[in-house]
Design a protein around this motif. Sequence first.
Motif, PDB file in Angstrom:
ATOM      1  N   ARG A 278       0.849  -1.135   0.116  1.00 18.42           N
ATOM      2  CA  ARG A 278      -0.033   0.127  -0.029  1.00 18.42           C
ATOM      3  C   ARG A 278       0.758   1.075   0.080  1.00 18.42           C
ATOM      4  NH1 ARG A 278      -1.238  -1.625   5.734  1.00 18.42           N
ATOM      5  NH2 ARG A 278      -3.345  -2.602   4.965  1.00 18.42           N
TER       6      ARG A 278
ATOM      7  N   CYS B  27      -4.287   7.458  -2.017  1.00 22.26           N
ATOM      8  CA  CYS B  27      -3.654   6.214  -1.720  1.00 22.26           C
ATOM      9  C   CYS B  27      -3.973   4.867  -2.574  1.00 22.26           C
ATOM     10  CB  CYS B  27      -3.538   5.715  -0.250  1.00 22.26           C
ATOM     11  SG  CYS B  27      -5.207   5.454   0.369  1.00 22.26           S
TER      12      CYS B  27
ATOM     13  N   ASP C  52      -4.325   0.489  -2.605  1.00 25.29           N
ATOM     14  CA  ASP C  52      -4.023  -0.780  -1.764  1.00 25.29           C
ATOM     15  C   ASP C  52      -2.891  -1.463  -2.434  1.00 25.29           C
ATOM     16  OD1 ASP C  52      -7.492  -1.616  -1.986  1.00 25.29           O
ATOM     17  OD2 ASP C  52      -6.499   0.185  -1.167  1.00 25.29           O
TER      18      ASP C  52
ATOM     19  N   TYR D 290      -6.083 -10.009  -6.288  1.00 19.50           N
ATOM     20  CA  TYR D 290      -6.506  -8.806  -6.060  1.00 19.50           C
ATOM     21  C   TYR D 290      -5.765  -7.537  -6.617  1.00 19.50           C
ATOM     22  CZ  TYR D 290      -8.070  -4.610  -3.226  1.00 19.50           C
ATOM     23  OH  TYR D 290      -8.633  -3.562  -2.980  1.00 19.50           O
TER      24      TYR D 290
ATOM     25  N   GLY E  54      -4.769  -3.417  -6.484  1.00 20.25           N
ATOM     26  CA  GLY E  54      -5.053  -2.324  -5.590  1.00 20.25           C
ATOM     27  C   GLY E  54      -6.180  -1.294  -6.209  1.00 20.25           C
TER      28      GLY E  54
ATOM     29  N   THR F 201      -7.775   5.507  -3.658  1.00 21.72           N
ATOM     30  CA  THR F 201      -8.581   6.346  -2.776  1.00 21.72           C
ATOM     31  C   THR F 201      -8.242   7.539  -3.022  1.00 21.72           C
ATOM     32  OG1 THR F 201      -9.236   4.626  -1.386  1.00 21.72           O
ATOM     33  CG2 THR F 201      -9.816   6.912  -0.683  1.00 21.72           C
TER      34      THR F 201
ATOM     35  N   THR G 245       5.141   4.379   2.008  1.00 19.95           N
ATOM     36  CA  THR G 245       4.476   3.042   2.227  1.00 19.95           C
ATOM     37  C   THR G 245       4.806   2.422   3.570  1.00 19.95           C
ATOM     38  OG1 THR G 245       4.665   0.782   1.273  1.00 19.95           O
ATOM     39  CG2 THR G 245       6.926   1.996   1.348  1.00 19.95           C
TER      40      THR G 245
ATOM     41  N   PRO H 118      -7.011  -5.512   0.984  1.00 21.05           N
ATOM     42  CA  PRO H 118      -7.706  -4.145   0.753  1.00 21.05           C
ATOM     43  C   PRO H 118      -7.472  -3.286   1.825  1.00 21.05           C
ATOM     44  CG  PRO H 118      -9.176  -6.098  -0.224  1.00 21.05           C
ATOM     45  CD  PRO H 118      -7.901  -6.838   0.931  1.00 21.05           C
ATOM     46  N   GLY H 119      -7.361  -1.940   1.305  1.00 19.07           N
ATOM     47  CA  GLY H 119      -7.371  -0.973   2.161  1.00 19.07           C
ATOM     48  C   GLY H 119      -6.149  -0.204   2.182  1.00 19.07           C
ATOM     49  N   CYS H 120      -6.018   0.964   2.251  1.00 21.46           N
ATOM     50  CA  CYS H 120      -4.995   2.001   2.215  1.00 21.46           C
ATOM     51  C   CYS H 120      -5.217   3.166   3.423  1.00 21.46           C
ATOM     52  CB  CYS H 120      -4.360   2.264   0.942  1.00 21.46           C
ATOM     53  SG  CYS H 120      -5.547   3.391   0.138  1.00 21.46           S
ATOM     54  N   TYR H 121      -4.116   3.834   3.572  1.00 21.81           N
ATOM     55  CA  TYR H 121      -4.369   4.911   4.781  1.00 21.81           C
ATOM     56  C   TYR H 121      -4.232   6.421   4.086  1.00 21.81           C
ATOM     57  CZ  TYR H 121      -2.885   0.602   7.548  1.00 21.81           C
ATOM     58  OH  TYR H 121      -3.071  -0.310   8.317  1.00 21.81           O
TER      59      TYR H 121
END
Length: 132
Positions: A33, A50, A52, A58, A60, A63, A102, A110-113
């Motif tokens: 990510r 960001c 993923d 999957y 990425g 967002t 990173t 899944p998901g990023c900050y």
Amino acid sequence: QVQLVESGGGSVQTGGSLTLTCTGSGFHLPYYRVGWFRQAPGKEREAVGCIDGDGREYRGVPTYSDSVKSRFTISKDYTDNTLHLQTNGLKPEDTAVYYCATDLVFNAGPGCYMNPRKYDRWGPGTQVTVSS
């Protein structure tokens, strides 16, 4: 040695475009990510977007912050181990140093900050200046 380096910054007029690149070394960047952030003089570092890290089945998903949504696009380049931040419709308020970062968590799912405190590896940044 694990390293991130940004490039592609420059000076443009309002409405212009730039492609910023985040290059990873020492690790396979698309599987981690990554966040894009920016910091203007006298202001706190803020999230731009960001993406993923990829998993086995999957890809990425990016967002974006509300301030850049529909103008900026994050993409991955698997051949060059890079991420790109395509910036279109630039405004003077986009002027800042842009960073990629990173957390070096492989195949995190899944998901990023959007919180810069979640990342611990940063590039040195690249300057973007937009004039009116």
